[in-house]
Design an enzyme around this catalytic site. Structure first.
Site, mmCIF file in Angstrom:
data_model
loop_
_atom_site.group_PDB
_atom_site.id
_atom_site.type_symbol
_atom_site.label_atom_id
_atom_site.label_comp_id
_atom_site.label_asym_id
_atom_site.label_seq_id
_atom_site.Cartn_x
_atom_site.Cartn_y
_atom_site.Cartn_z
ATOM 1 C CG HIS A 5 -2.098 0.901 1.096
ATOM 2 N ND1 HIS A 5 -2.010 2.267 1.254
ATOM 3 C CD2 HIS A 5 -3.393 0.636 0.794
ATOM 4 C CE1 HIS A 5 -3.208 2.802 1.058
ATOM 5 N NE2 HIS A 5 -4.062 1.835 0.788
ATOM 6 C CG ASP B 137 -7.391 -3.234 -3.228
ATOM 7 O OD1 ASP B 137 -8.532 -2.767 -3.312
ATOM 8 O OD2 ASP B 137 -6.360 -2.541 -3.289
#
Length: 440
Positions: free
Chosen positions: A337, A385
């Site tokens: 991320h 995700d």
């Protein structure tokens, strides 16, 4: 070493807090998070050295937008100061939406610790039955306090049947197997065209539009399962999977909606804010966000993670599937991320909820195998995700369901940011650093 808070550091440098954080993002300053994960702390000596040198020069210009919607902590977002993970396990998606839109605990979060009020709820009105104007006025006037045939806090959010029929009809000529995100763009366009009140940009009107739009986005998708209930999470479930929802998986879906409702100035949110600063109506703002969301570096990452898990039809294939991507020099979708370098707590929470809901599900073995292989290679940690892809796999959802969950959730955040731009009344104008041939 002495550590000082952001307010003290900004005062010493003579800049706004937003500029201070811009220095952090550009690598001019370093920061660490306090023990609570929320406060930013700065090295007093480093601040003193920068103050003596003066403001950094010869750096590319950076757009800094002040916002009261969401702050990013060490591993999670905070919605108007409240931990998104705590909200995800405590209250409904609808209540979180009201909190993001209004910042008023009487309009949601009634049972959360620290929120004692249970103030009046907006009246439920019907657009087709002569809506009652909301109190107050703003840009373009005001509109009903609730969207469609009901939708105040505590009442199911609805979009009127006439608009829903039009949105469903508009999809009849679309190719079979089209991903839900593409359908959501068509639905948004039709719902906007059918709303004569879309140009009313005062906060109450935009919130009413938000309730109508979110309800319409969900209810106009093809129904593939049996209706589960009246909440947005329950209704969305029946549009994404033919399998009945277990209480645990439904809780996981509701939590996913809350966790994805906003994430500060993500790419789609910045685009949405630019549109709102030009006084684009809320439907146009959401269309702008949807257009950016589908990119593979943003919301489309959940679909890539879905495809990754689909390739791991049995746990033993995880090593090969991951190795193939590493060999091609690709990122492993659902891992790493740009903000949370040490792990995305949203992904941890959502994955835990999925595991608790269906501990014996056959697809969980593939999820665990991928996690183990990525950790064995010391690759970045999983993010939200990947957890979203795990929910899609365990729930037996249609392809692209993760993007649809992301889009429905983030619609709330886009509109919260749009409200701030509507109130400012100034156009966001970025400047380019020209690198072409000299003007002649």
């Amino acid at each position: 070493m002495e550590w000082i808070d952001a307010a003290t550091a900004a005062e010493r440098l003579g800049v706004k807090p937003a500029t201070l954080y811009a220095y952090v993002s550009r690598g001019v300053l370093k920061r660490r998070h306090g023990e609570d994960g929320r406060r930013s702390l700065f090295d007093a000596d480093e601040i003193e050295q920068l103050a003596r040198r003066g403001r950094p020069r010869n750096q590319p210009p950076e757009l800094v937008i002040e916002s009261a919607v969401t702050a990013l902590g060490a591993d999670r977002p905070y919605y108007r100061g409240y931990d998104a993970l705590a909200l995800a396990t405590t209250v409904s998606f609808e209540e979180v939406a009201e909190w993001l839109w209004t910042g008023d605990p009487s309009n949601g979060l009634r049972q959360m610790p620290g929120f004692g009020g249970s103030g009046p709820r907006p009246a439920a009105d019907s657009r087709e039955g002569g809506p009652r104007p909301a109190a107050g006025s703003g840009v373009g006037g005001s509109r009903p306090a609730s969207g469609g045939g009901g939708g105040g806090v505590g009442a199911p959010w609805r979009c009127e049947k006439r608009a829903l029929r039009a949105a469903v009809a508009a999809q009849r000529g679309l190719p079979p197997g089209l991903l839900p995100l593409d359908r959501l763009q068509v639905i948004t366009t039709v719902l906007g065209a059918s709303d004569s009140l879309r140009y009313q940009l005062d906060p109450a009107s935009v919130a009413a539009t938000g309730r109508r739009l979110v309800a319409g986005l969900v209810d106009a998708l093809p129904e593939v399962g049996e209706p589960q209930g009246e909440s947005i999470a329950e209704r969305l479930w029946a549009r994404l999977t033919p399998h009945p929802a277990t209480p645990g998986l439904l809780d996981a879906l509701r939590a996913a909606l809350v966790l994805l409702a906003d994430h500060e100035l993500a790419a789609s949110t910045l685009a949405a804010r630019v549109a709102a600063s030009a006084k684009a109506d809320p439907y146009a703002v959401v269309l702008t966000g949807l257009g950016v969301l589908g990119g593979p570096l943003h919301g489309g990452a959940s679909y890539a993670a879905e495809r990754l898990l689909a390739e791991v039809s049995e746990p033993g294939l995880a090593a090969r599937v991951v190795a193939d991507r590493v060999r091609r020099g690709e990122r492993i979708p659902g891992f790493g991320h740009s903000v949370y370098n040490n792990g995305d707590a949203r992904g941890s929470l959502l994955l835990d909820l999925v595991r608790e809901a269906s501990p014996e599900h056959e697809r969980l073995a593939a999820v665990v195998a991928v996690l183990d292989e990525v950790r064995r290679r010391r690759l970045p940690e999983r993010n939200v995700d990947f957890a979203l892809a795990a929910l899609v796999a365990v729930g037996g959802m249609v392809p692209g369901a993760g993007e649809a969950i992301f889009a429905v959730a983030r619609t709330v955040g886009w509109l919260a940011h749009a409200m701030e731009e509507y109130a400012k009344g100034t156009l966001l104008r970025l400047r380019a650093s020209y690198t072409g041939p000299p003007p002649r």
